[in-house]
Write a protein that holds these residues in place. Structure first.
Motif, PDB file in Angstrom:
ATOM      1  N   LYS A 166       0.827  -1.209   0.000  1.00 52.50           N
ATOM      2  CA  LYS A 166       0.000   0.000   0.000  1.00 52.50           C
ATOM      3  C   LYS A 166       0.859   1.256   0.000  1.00 52.50           C
ATOM      4  CE  LYS A 166      -4.170  -1.854   2.219  1.00 52.50           C
ATOM      5  NZ  LYS A 166      -5.035  -1.852   3.422  1.00 52.50           N
ATOM      6  N   TRP A 218      -1.502  -1.189  -4.219  1.00 50.59           N
ATOM      7  CA  TRP A 218      -2.594  -1.984  -3.660  1.00 50.59           C
ATOM      8  C   TRP A 218      -3.941  -1.436  -4.133  1.00 50.59           C
ATOM      9  CZ3 TRP A 218      -3.175  -6.442  -1.062  1.00 50.59           C
ATOM     10  CH2 TRP A 218      -4.437  -6.703  -0.512  1.00 50.59           C
ATOM     11  N   PHE A 219      -4.864  -2.354  -4.394  1.00 45.64           N
ATOM     12  CA  PHE A 219      -6.257  -1.969  -4.600  1.00 45.64           C
ATOM     13  C   PHE A 219      -7.116  -3.098  -4.071  1.00 45.64           C
ATOM     14  CE2 PHE A 219      -4.798  -4.090  -8.432  1.00 45.64           C
ATOM     15  CZ  PHE A 219      -5.806  -5.003  -8.692  1.00 45.64           C
ATOM     16  N   GLU A 220      -8.335  -2.761  -3.681  1.00 44.10           N
ATOM     17  CA  GLU A 220      -9.214  -3.774  -3.102  1.00 44.10           C
ATOM     18  C   GLU A 220      -9.715  -4.720  -4.184  1.00 44.10           C
ATOM     19  OE1 GLU A 220      -9.584  -4.265   0.049  1.00 44.10           O
ATOM     20  OE2 GLU A 220      -8.352  -2.501   0.510  1.00 44.10           O
ATOM     21  N   GLU A 277     -12.073  -6.872  -6.382  1.00 44.89           N
ATOM     22  CA  GLU A 277     -13.457  -6.849  -6.841  1.00 44.89           C
ATOM     23  C   GLU A 277     -13.916  -8.285  -7.024  1.00 44.89           C
ATOM     24  OE1 GLU A 277     -16.147  -4.982 -10.495  1.00 44.89           O
ATOM     25  OE2 GLU A 277     -13.972  -4.864 -10.519  1.00 44.89           O
TER      26      GLU A 277
END
Length: 667
Positions: A652, A657-659, A661
């Motif tokens: 992050k 970083w990404f959440e 889906e």
């Protein structure tokens, strides 16, 4: 590059095994006069005698002909004798190999006990402190003399006891001295081994195997090829080769990476013993190695695939540099060729596409409520529907290819694309799509007439179809032929496999297609397996085939579509459960497209061995983890309970970083 420098195998266009020295490992012979041998490595603590023996027996019964056991210190080296005695007592005479990294004293003791020792030049009597040193020729020579003095006792013991040796270079553990002079390159790997090899030859010790391992199949293949060339150039003996892709990982990814590296070299006729490194129990490695060896034997039996290609020399000159990657120059047709990543085509020619759910196996999902399509990271770029078009509008990210005569009957010829046979393509009355057409052919179609004809068309993508067991060699020969004649159309690699297990399909496709992708050839891939009885089974199989296609492109480093895990295969040095930890990290991070995470069980397989990783998770003690950014330690002694969270925080911090889906897949 001079022509002689491009010769690394007997033939580039026919299977021909490299002629090597014969060596003895106990009663086992190794070299080109012997079968290609299979080996693996125990994962039990070497001090656990009975555990090591019982695991060794499981490995032997799964097909291992050599068993390697780690000996990181003198106490483990001493216990090799107990393990060996117990195995012999139980009737097993399989040669044992001691794996040595840092400790010459352990190597010298082990060489008196087991049949073979493996040393890593990068840290055996050399320095690995991640220092950059500007060596003069004089200071470099002084270091070489110091290494000679430290290495000579082991050579003398091996000669006295008849012990074999593997000089095993790893891409990620090159010494500071080698890195300072040669860089982090295949040349550095080769020079690291040759320095030790020259010392052995000066002492008339030749019972040697050499390896050039990397977690990157492209680097690994280049290093082995360069090694063979340099041995010949320096008139050193043609030593047998131990093949392996280090830290390949687990499951599908581990098998694809291993096959791309090992399988490619076996098809070149290189390799005398194989170890497949998977983050799984070691008894699962030998069957994979055996399948790759069997495939290369099939290539040997079926290597005369074209009457048009004549082989008039035993050592043909490669038209490309085989020791570095350069992508073949092509012009752009649609989104093929040029600077585009290779495309994935899913073969639906034997599956009736009836509804939206039929596209789920290839990563395209229809959401009824918002009436929209979504695509995951393994969303195919095209479907080949053959003679029957899909009855609904496809998502924007997916295009449909039809057989030419079917395409002619469509009302919407703009959004659908034709696949021509050679016969239809030569028809002067043919109708072409204005921007993107596909032409299916085999190597036998490369006649002088055809070559001149195809050069007139800038809107054609070639689909080269292989029907040979020696598909990698066939694809490569096709590649060399179109280079020779200046054809710059993009090319899709196409292969439909026979009735083989899905596990073998992953191995064979990774060898056949991956072997030329890492040489710079291939602008797309379309692979398939035979039909199954029910549509449900066909769709399930299609999901495996699609995932394999993307995995091959990822392993070849030509298209990064998912997170890559560089994890060691475990051994007696490992400080945590590698399989469990890898699964845990994968669960939290497998949506991070293109990020490479190294998961290493101990400091020996730590920052060096994960040279290609963006982030590292390394065991340094009981419940203690060090976290790395590249090869730089960022957080020390993080408790294992919180280490994955800390790893995610590090990602992050770098803005990577990404959440995740959620896209549910159900058949």
């Amino acid at each position: 590059m001079q022509d002689f420098q491009k010769k690394y195998c007997q033939s580039l266009t026919e299977y021909s095994r490299r002629i090597t020295n014969q060596i003895k490992i106990g009663d086992l012979s190794l070299g080109s006069d012997s079968p290609i041998r299979v080996q693996s490595m125990t994962t039990i603590d070497t001090m656990d005698t009975i555990g090591s023996v019982e695991q060794s027996i499981r490995m032997i019964e799964s097909g291992c002909e050599l068993v390697r056991i780690t000996a990181p210190s003198v106490k483990e080296a001493q216990n090799l004798e107990n393990i060996k005695n117990e195995l012999r007592k139980r009737g097993y005479k399989t040669p044992l190999v001691a794996d040595i990294h840092f400790t010459p004293n352990a190597a010298e003791l082990a060489a008196r006990i087991v049949e073979k020792v493996r040393i890593n030049p990068g840290n055996y009597a050399d320095k690995k402190r991640f220092d950059i040193i500007d060596y003069t020729n004089e200071s470099y020579a002084i270091e070489l003399e110091r290494i000679r003095e430290r290495f000579l006792p082991l050579i003398k013991i091996c000669k006295e006891y008849g012990t074999a040796m593997r000089i095993g270079t790893n891409h990620g553990s090159l010494s500071d001295r080698i890195l300072s002079r040669y860089g982090d390159t295949p040349l550095g790997m080769v020079e690291s081994a040759l320095e030790f090899l020259r010392i052995c030859e000066d002492e008339n010790y030749f019972n040697i195997v050499i390896s050039m391992k990397s977690s990157n199949p492209q680097v690994m293949v280049q290093a082995y090829r360069l090694l063979v060339q340099r041995l010949e150039e320096e008139k050193l003996k043609p030593y047998p080769l131990h093949l392996g892709v280090t830290e390949a990982g687990e499951g599908e990814d581990g098998r694809i990476k291993s096959s791309m590296g090992i399988g490619t070299l076996l098809e070149d006729g290189l390799g005398d013993t194989v170890r497949v490194s998977l983050t799984e129990d070691p008894e699962f490695e030998a069957p994979v190695a055996r399948s790759l060896i069997t495939k290369s034997a099939d290539s040997k039996q079926n290597n005369h695939f074209s009457e048009l290609i004549k082989h008039d020399t035993a050592f043909p000159v490669s038209p490309i540099n085989p020791y570095s990657y350069t992508r073949r120059e092509t012009f752009e047709v649609g989104n093929f060729g040029g600077l585009n990543v290779p495309r994935v085509i899913a073969d639906y020619s034997t599956i009736d596409v009836e509804n939206h759910d039929d596209l789920k196996p290839i990563g395209h999902f229809y959401l009824p409520l918002p009436d929209k399509w979504r695509m995951n990271d393994l969303g195919a770029d095209y479907i080949y529907s053959g003679k029957k078009a899909a009855p609904f509008m496809l998502p924007n990210g997916l295009k449909e290819i039809l057989d030419y005569r079917t395409w002619q009957t469509q009302t919407d010829k703009q959004n659908k694309l034709p696949l021509f046979s050679v016969e239809d393509f030569f028809d002067p009355s043919k109708e072409l799509h204005e921007s993107l057409n596909f032409l299916q052919l085999t190597i036998d179609d490369l006649t002088p007439v055809f070559i001149e004809f195809i050069k007139q068309y800038k809107n054609i993508v070639i689909v080269v179809n292989s029907k040979s067991d020696a598909s990698m060699i066939e694809f490569r020969t096709f590649y060399f032929q179109i280079l020779k004649y200046g054809i710059k159309n993009p090319v899709i690699l196409s292969k439909k496999y026979g009735n083989i297990p899905e596990s073998d399909f992953q191995l064979f496709a990774a060898t056949d297609c991956g072997g030329v992708l890492i040489e710079g050839f291939g602008d797309g891939i379309m692979v398939a397996l035979p039909d199954l009885t029910t549509k449900q089974d066909k769709l399930e199989r299609l999901k495996t085939v699609n995932s394999t296609a993307f995995g091959i492109l990822q392993a070849a480093r030509t298209r990064m579509s998912k997170t890559e895990y560089i994890s060691c295969p475990s051994c007696g040095r490992t400080l945590f459960d590698l399989q469990e930890t890898t699964a845990m990290i994968r669960k939290r991070t497998d949506h991070l497209k293109g990020v490479k995470i190294g998961i290493m069980g101990c400091i020996v397989n730590g920052p060096g061995e994960m040279a290609d990783a963006d982030y590292g998770y390394v065991g340094i003690g009981k419940d203690k983890i060090a976290l790395y950014r590249g090869q730089i330690v960022i957080k020390k002694a993080v408790h294992a309970d919180n280490a994955v969270n800390e790893l995610i925080e590090l990602i992050k911090e770098d803005g990577r970083w990404f959440e995740q889906e959620k896209l549910e897949y159900s058949m």
